[in-house]
Write a protein that holds these residues in place. Sequence first.
Motif, PDB file in Angstrom:
ATOM      1  N   THR A 201      33.582  42.004  32.522  1.00 50.94           N
ATOM      2  CA  THR A 201      33.761  43.203  33.336  1.00 50.94           C
ATOM      3  C   THR A 201      33.266  42.915  34.738  1.00 50.94           C
ATOM      4  O   THR A 201      32.192  42.337  34.923  1.00 50.94           O
ATOM      5  N   ILE A 202      34.047  43.300  35.729  1.00 50.42           N
ATOM      6  CA  ILE A 202      33.651  43.151  37.123  1.00 50.42           C
ATOM      7  C   ILE A 202      33.360  44.536  37.677  1.00 50.42           C
ATOM      8  O   ILE A 202      34.247  45.394  37.718  1.00 50.42           O
ATOM      9  N   GLY A 203      32.118  44.748  38.065  1.00 52.77           N
ATOM     10  CA  GLY A 203      31.708  46.022  38.635  1.00 52.77           C
ATOM     11  C   GLY A 203      31.456  45.879  40.130  1.00 52.77           C
ATOM     12  O   GLY A 203      30.502  45.222  40.532  1.00 52.77           O
ATOM     13  N   MET A 204      32.331  46.472  40.938  1.00 53.48           N
ATOM     14  CA  MET A 204      32.134  46.470  42.393  1.00 53.48           C
ATOM     15  C   MET A 204      31.444  47.768  42.799  1.00 53.48           C
ATOM     16  O   MET A 204      31.688  48.822  42.201  1.00 53.48           O
ATOM     17  N   GLU A 205      30.606  47.693  43.821  1.00 52.06           N
ATOM     18  CA  GLU A 205      29.867  48.869  44.263  1.00 52.06           C
ATOM     19  C   GLU A 205      29.882  48.958  45.781  1.00 52.06           C
ATOM     20  O   GLU A 205      29.765  47.946  46.474  1.00 52.06           O
ATOM     21  N   THR A 206      30.023  50.174  46.275  1.00 50.34           N
ATOM     22  CA  THR A 206      29.900  50.418  47.706  1.00 50.34           C
ATOM     23  C   THR A 206      28.486  50.886  48.010  1.00 50.34           C
ATOM     24  O   THR A 206      27.711  51.197  47.110  1.00 50.34           O
TER      25      THR A 206
END
Length: 982
Positions: A201-206
Amino acid sequence: MILKRNVLALALASGLCFTAGIQAAPGDAAAGNGATGDQATPANAQQNSQGATGQNGNGQNANGDTKQTQDQQLAKSLSTITVTGYNQSMEKSIDYQRYADTIQNVITSADIGGLPDQSIADALTRLPGVTAERIAGQASQINIRGLSGNFIQTTLDGREQPSTSGSNYIQFDQYPSELINMATVYKSSQASLITGGVGGTIGMETANPLDAPKSQNLNIDARGSYDGQAHDVSGANAVGYRLSAAYQGKFLDNTLGIGLGVAQMYQPHVSEQFVGEASDGSQYAINSQPGAPTGYLPEGIQLQQNGGEERRTGEIATIVWKPTDELQVTGDGFFSKFKNESFGYGFRSQNFYGNNTQITNPVWSSLGTLIGGTVSSNPVAGIDPRTSSAYGNQFSNETTADNYTTTTSVFSGGINLKWNHDNWHIDSDISLSRATSNEINVDTTADPYSGLGTANPQLMAQSMNFQLRGGNVGKAQFGDPSLYTNLADMGLSRYGVYPYIYHDKMKAFRTSVKYDLPNSSWLSALEAGVYLNNHNYNADREAYVYGSEWNTTPVAGQPPLSIPAGDAKVTCWKGKFSGFPCFLTLNGPGILAAHGITANPVKDINANSWTYVQSGEVAEKTRDLFFMADIDAQNVFGHELTGNVGIRVSRQSQYSDGLQQVGNGAGIPITDGNGFTSYDYAPINVGKTYTDYLPSLNLIYHLSDDDQVRFSAAKVLSRPPIDKMLAGAGSWISNGQYNVYGGTSPLLDPLRAQQYDLDYEHYFDDSSGAVTAGVFFKDVKSFVQDITLNNYDFAAAGITVPTDPTTGKPYLNGEYQTAYNAKGGLVRGLELSGSKTHFLPGILSGLGVQANFALTSSTVRNPTNLGGPTTYVGLPGLSKRVASAALFYDYGPFSARLSGNYRSSFLSDTQIAVTNQLVTFAAETVYDLQASYDITKQFRVVYQMLNLTNQPTRTYFGGNPQQTGTIQYFGRTSYLGVEFKL
């Protein structure tokens, strides 16, 4: 429609986005606890439902003594990091990895913003076991641990992302690196993670603006780019740029945070290609004479210059309100639009097989497939007496003018609420995400004719000599190259427009409730939650076709068209491709317009019925529950044990609406875009519902302050590729049998797997480095493959079989071309990682090193005959060996980094002919360089060079490197610019 416009207007009106220069501490907008002072505590250090867990409400154990939980240790460690540049980013990433409950690798904002990354995909490839497929020279689809993007779940701020690819995998070049504050690759699973990540799983965050370093922050970044390869490509511009600006502000005593920003990119789309086309797996005689040698013949070869331009604009707006220490409300929206103008000009020599050519001086590969020789037109058209098949003059070195221009967009936004009161923690999120993709897909061909402009133009006899040279550019020489630049001889044979249009939309809601257990000797918290997602996917195909290729099947009123001088330009090859014959760069729409013709692609149920078969909608509904317990035991055989255990219950519904060709007028009336009405199609709705129970366990055994062992086990699943679940199907009748084609099925099962991980990790003092080693094992139960079933019982499967008018009974059962869950297999591997900073004294103290290596194998074998005879190749996305290394230096105002990414050969179906083809990508190593110098505290000069060695992309068919697929050179790109920070 009003709501849609207002949401987009909000994102566009912001006009600003987070840039590469943002120096805010990494925050978790999904978990998002913002600080109330100028020196903010990273949000992840307090509570992150997808990362480090195990927080106790008041931080005390059963005896009333204060104990350091994983999250508290992370917060303490991050607060002590004072270095800058690449050293800082690496050390922050190490801490997030060290104190997480899952096996994960992290990239922080300083890392992403300071490195030569055109998109988040480039940044992710620096992590162990993570690779990218370069599409048009850019990293796009991500592979993790040997599994392709269809096995990877992707979120942005905890929200599942829609796709612009037309399938499940995410095209990460859609996400500018300037917009992403942190990215995490979860390699083991836990119950709170959204399902879908068999590979990971790839979790991107701003960023959370309340975590900004100062009350007011402004960053501006401007860089110009240059790609020398553009000078070799017709119409390409070598110069480009990247611009970004960001503002972060904290107001009302640091209770209100606002973040606005924009990131823009303009650059040339450049490649030069030598293409060897595939075989159909059949053996043919190399000419029509009795006793002629037989072998496997490729369809042909291509030479193409690919030019155009790429424009990407990313925007983000974030508002965070934290009126009390207990309550935080976040509203945010992300929008990205990417227009990739891509035009291909050159030659396509086709129709080698099928008794359409004479082949002399053949050169055969070790597998018996033709890789060289002289190909010429058949002198006489007629019937082959040996095979009773037709042969004729259908060979040409046709001039091509293709347009693959694609416009894609992604919007993802929502409202998040967090409430923390004593031992209770609630996290709720409601979101809307949508993606669109529209590829125009124009195929234009022109050929030399005698009698052009008369009532009976004839394709001229032609010849060419070719030689494939494996991974190097091959040879192609034409018998009379002057034919192809002579406007008196050349005529436009066909102009086809075949748009691919996709819409992908998700409406989701998730909430979780967590309760801390400060007095438990084994557990630190209990957590439960729900996840709801309504996912709608729509595929829409259209077509417009003028004429026919080589004019072999003349269409009444559509003869080959003469080419006006103003719509053609003589173009010659340069550089590595110099020496190939010159060609005409054609303006297809201009040629049609000169003859009073306008292309109008529509759904065509008469001549192009596949436009209805391949169109349709898939509706998925996800209804998940999860329960999880955080483990924090202080004394297990004398050492601390942390982690979590849980279960996720996932209920999935998948149904598709489409059209089935029933024939014989047994359907409903359907009038297409040309006004033609058919009664041969009937609407169908097919699908299924299933429930999976997905347990997971993550344990970290702390051998010492610096050493720990991790073990993880989980049952996971990925949903079937959504484009493979379309219900549409066409049919044909042969020998009294009813046959169905389509290659899709709404009855596919998910891709289920059991996975296990065991890791050892050693961390150096002061977060100055780490050495890790781990093994993993995945037992994947099935993979989706295409299959042709004979004598298929259509009635038993609910597929209507029309009546045979000659017998008055249903036609006999024939072929069924569909998708199915083929047997799975094992994926296993070893991952090694090492990094170290501050290991040398004095001026060399700023030197740092980082290296990763992964070894992966699989028992999965896929049959393919694209290289000639049937051979067995591996699992798409799997490279047996993957490595990356970086040497970086930070000292005073100067920073520099040299990095290299290597991956051994791997299989992929991203090479497209008429349909996607399964090819082997050769091993490659890509080097990048960046250096910067701080002129003042506000101004920095930056220089970058991407793809230092101009590494091409090389593919081949059937696992045989002699059988060239595609060789593409994209050039090296240089950037020079300045950053301003206030």
